[in-house]
Design a protein around this motif. Structure first.
Motif, mmCIF file in Angstrom:
data_model
loop_
_atom_site.group_PDB
_atom_site.id
_atom_site.type_symbol
_atom_site.label_atom_id
_atom_site.label_comp_id
_atom_site.label_asym_id
_atom_site.label_seq_id
_atom_site.Cartn_x
_atom_site.Cartn_y
_atom_site.Cartn_z
ATOM 1 N N PHE A 1 4.542 7.247 -5.974
ATOM 2 C CA PHE A 1 4.298 7.625 -7.409
ATOM 3 C C PHE A 1 4.770 9.062 -8.051
ATOM 4 O O PHE A 1 5.275 8.961 -8.977
ATOM 5 N N VAL B 1 -7.751 2.936 -4.176
ATOM 6 C CA VAL B 1 -7.268 3.864 -5.192
ATOM 7 C C VAL B 1 -7.913 5.003 -5.483
ATOM 8 O O VAL B 1 -7.082 6.000 -5.582
ATOM 9 N N ALA C 1 1.424 4.042 -12.520
ATOM 10 C CA ALA C 1 0.337 2.984 -11.722
ATOM 11 C C ALA C 1 0.602 1.525 -11.971
ATOM 12 O O ALA C 1 0.062 0.876 -11.190
ATOM 13 N N SER D 1 2.498 3.365 -3.197
ATOM 14 C CA SER D 1 1.614 4.470 -4.012
ATOM 15 C C SER D 1 2.279 5.855 -3.439
ATOM 16 O O SER D 1 2.212 6.711 -4.244
ATOM 17 N N HIS E 1 2.294 -0.412 -8.965
ATOM 18 C CA HIS E 1 1.414 -1.015 -7.954
ATOM 19 C C HIS E 1 0.631 -2.085 -8.470
ATOM 20 O O HIS E 1 0.449 -3.205 -7.635
ATOM 21 N N ARG F 1 0.767 -1.238 0.107
ATOM 22 C CA ARG F 1 -0.156 -0.048 -0.023
ATOM 23 C C ARG F 1 1.095 1.219 0.042
ATOM 24 O O ARG F 1 0.430 2.336 -0.473
#
Length: 481
Positions: free
Chosen positions: A43, A277, A58, A40, A61, A37
């Protein structure tokens, strides 16, 4: 029958070293699900450094999640063939190497391989065997044990998210990945804690088992000594036993209840990842500040912990233990219902109750997935069954976020995305509920027919090789000449 059950099924210790297994599984969920988790958080750093768009970034992930679930049967296979301890230690080594190598990335494609595939493979080898071992050590308090073990995901997310952000600010994303690689290496320590209980696993096997041969096959004896023919056929017997063992590991795939459960898990996986998300982007879209939007995820993570532990404790109570399936359906259905109301929640004050409710029911059903699976297939097949269950999550985890993003791009709002999530979760719950209702109607009809004097019972003439209520009963089949 009672004597056979007493001999064939030795109850797990329900404590003792089992709590160390729970502690090890707790750290495994922190190092696997919570770290996944937190990826992210990297990113923006990846986008700025490699100058790539959101969709390309993306995929990192998605690849971690997909590889973890897709390779879950491999973790079960290694755990069954070698040991759960070997699987977890090997997985910890691979995932740690993957994160360390990722800190030297020169392109996004490099991260696809190291962070997405290699780290995800390591997580897969750790996750399923660790969860399966908890089920072998607990019976009466199984749901509570799983609730504590699975709460590592929520606790880890709550603690690691701000820590990872601080690491990025002080040491850049490369230094943060390097430190995470060292942290994840603690999975090897967790693997060392996992002590197998081979004797109890064998005694819980539904096949005939004796002290000399695992499948109850004894070579012919002459004056207490194996005959020459038996010695000559030893290799052939061993080969047949290995083949039989491989077939028996996946016998649960023929159980109708498991097939229904598998279909339910597919629908569940299609909807459960979308709110994680798109909750923060939706909150920002309706005017919530960045700090408050991030706080929504923190609330969700903390309440997830409470759902893990309290729901596990509640379903272990004597009055609710036989209704675990109904509790699981209720949790999944309520989670889907929460998603349907999100488009009406357009302020931070209204989104907080959503985070509380969604987080609680998410933690509740996550803790019950291994319990419900164990109730269907039994403890003997739990490791292999969990491998298949998490394998079924792989493709939905990979494709549902891009589909949700496509719906946002097409419609210009998040309504369709959250409706997709809600309806998938509710459909998962309704599928199990419909089958339970049909089974109950069939049972009532059968009972009414038995009361008819013209009804002739055939129970004494037929052997039932699978009964969900007596899944741990050892059936002794007399040898035929």
């Amino acid at each position: 029958m009672a004597q056979e059950k007493k001999k064939g099924g030795v109850l797990p210790p329900d404590g003792g070293w089992g709590w160390m297994i729970v502690a090890g599984c707790f750290v495994v969920t922190v190092c696997t699900r919570a770290v996944t988790r937190c990826i992210s958080i990297f990113f923006v750093e990846f986008q700025m450094h490699f100058a790539r768009d959101y969709s390309g970034t993306a995929w990192i992930h998605s690849l971690v999640d997909c590889t973890t679930m897709l390779c879950a049967p491999l973790g079960s296979l290694i755990g069954n063939r070698l040991s759960c301890r070997v699987a977890v230690i090997l997985g910890g080594f691979l995932s740690s190497i993957g994160l360390v190598l990722s800190s030297f990335a020169t392109s996004l494609e490099y991260l696809y391989l190291t962070l997405g595939v290699l780290t995800g493979l390591g997580f897969a080898l750790c996750y399923t065997p660790a969860i399966a071992m908890v089920g072998l050590y607990f019976c009466e308090r199984k749901a509570l044990a799983y609730g504590i073990a699975m709460s590592g995901s929520g606790i880890g997310t709550f603690i690691l998210a701000p820590v990872v952000q601080l690491l990025i600010e002080h040491y850049s994303w490369r230094g943060a990945l390097l430190i995470l690689g060292g942290f994840v290496s603690n999975l090897c320590v967790c693997g060392a804690l996992i002590r197998p209980i081979i004797l109890k696993e064998e005694e819980a096997c539904p096949l005939p088992v004796d002290s000399e041969c695992e499948y109850g096959v004894k070579p012919p004896m002459v004056n207490g000594v194996p005959s020459g023919k038996a010695v000559g056929d030893k290799l052939e017997i061993d080969a047949k036993q290995r083949c039989l063992r491989s077939m028996q590991e996946y016998n649960f795939l023929l159980i109708p209840d498991f097939l229904v459960l598998a279909g339910s898990f597919l629908l569940l996986a299609s909807g459960c990842s979308l709110p994680f998300v798109y909750l923060v982007p939706y909150a920002l879209d309706v005017g919530v500040s960045h700090q408050h939007a991030a706080f929504l995820m923190s609330i969700l993570g903390v309440i997830d912990i409470i759902g893990n532990i309290t729901f596990g404790w509640l379903t272990d109570r004597r009055c609710l233990k036989k209704y675990r399936n109904i509790c699981y359906m209720f949790a999944v259905g309520m989670e889907g219902l929460c998603c349907l109301f999100i488009p009406l929640l357009r302020t931070f004050a209204l989104l907080v109750p959503f985070s509380v409710l969604y987080g609680y029911f998410d933690g509740a059903y996550v803790a019950l997935i291994p319990v419900v699976t164990s109730d269907v297939v039994g403890t003997t097949y739990l490791s292999s069954a969990l491998g298949v269950v998490y394998f079924l999550h792989a493709v939905p985890y990979l494709v549902s976020p891009p589909i949700g993003g496509w719906l946002v791009d097409t419609t210009g709002t998040y309504t369709a995305t959250f409706f997709l999530s809600g309806f998938a979760l509710i459909s998962s719950s309704l599928l199990l509920f419909s089958v339970a209702v049909i089974r109950r109607c069939q049972r009532n009809q059968k009972n009414s027919l038995r009361k008819d004097p013209k009804w002739v019972s055939c129970e004494d003439k037929q052997v039932d090789y699978y009964t969900s209520k007596k899944k741990d009963l050892m059936i002794i089949i007399p040898a035929t000449s």
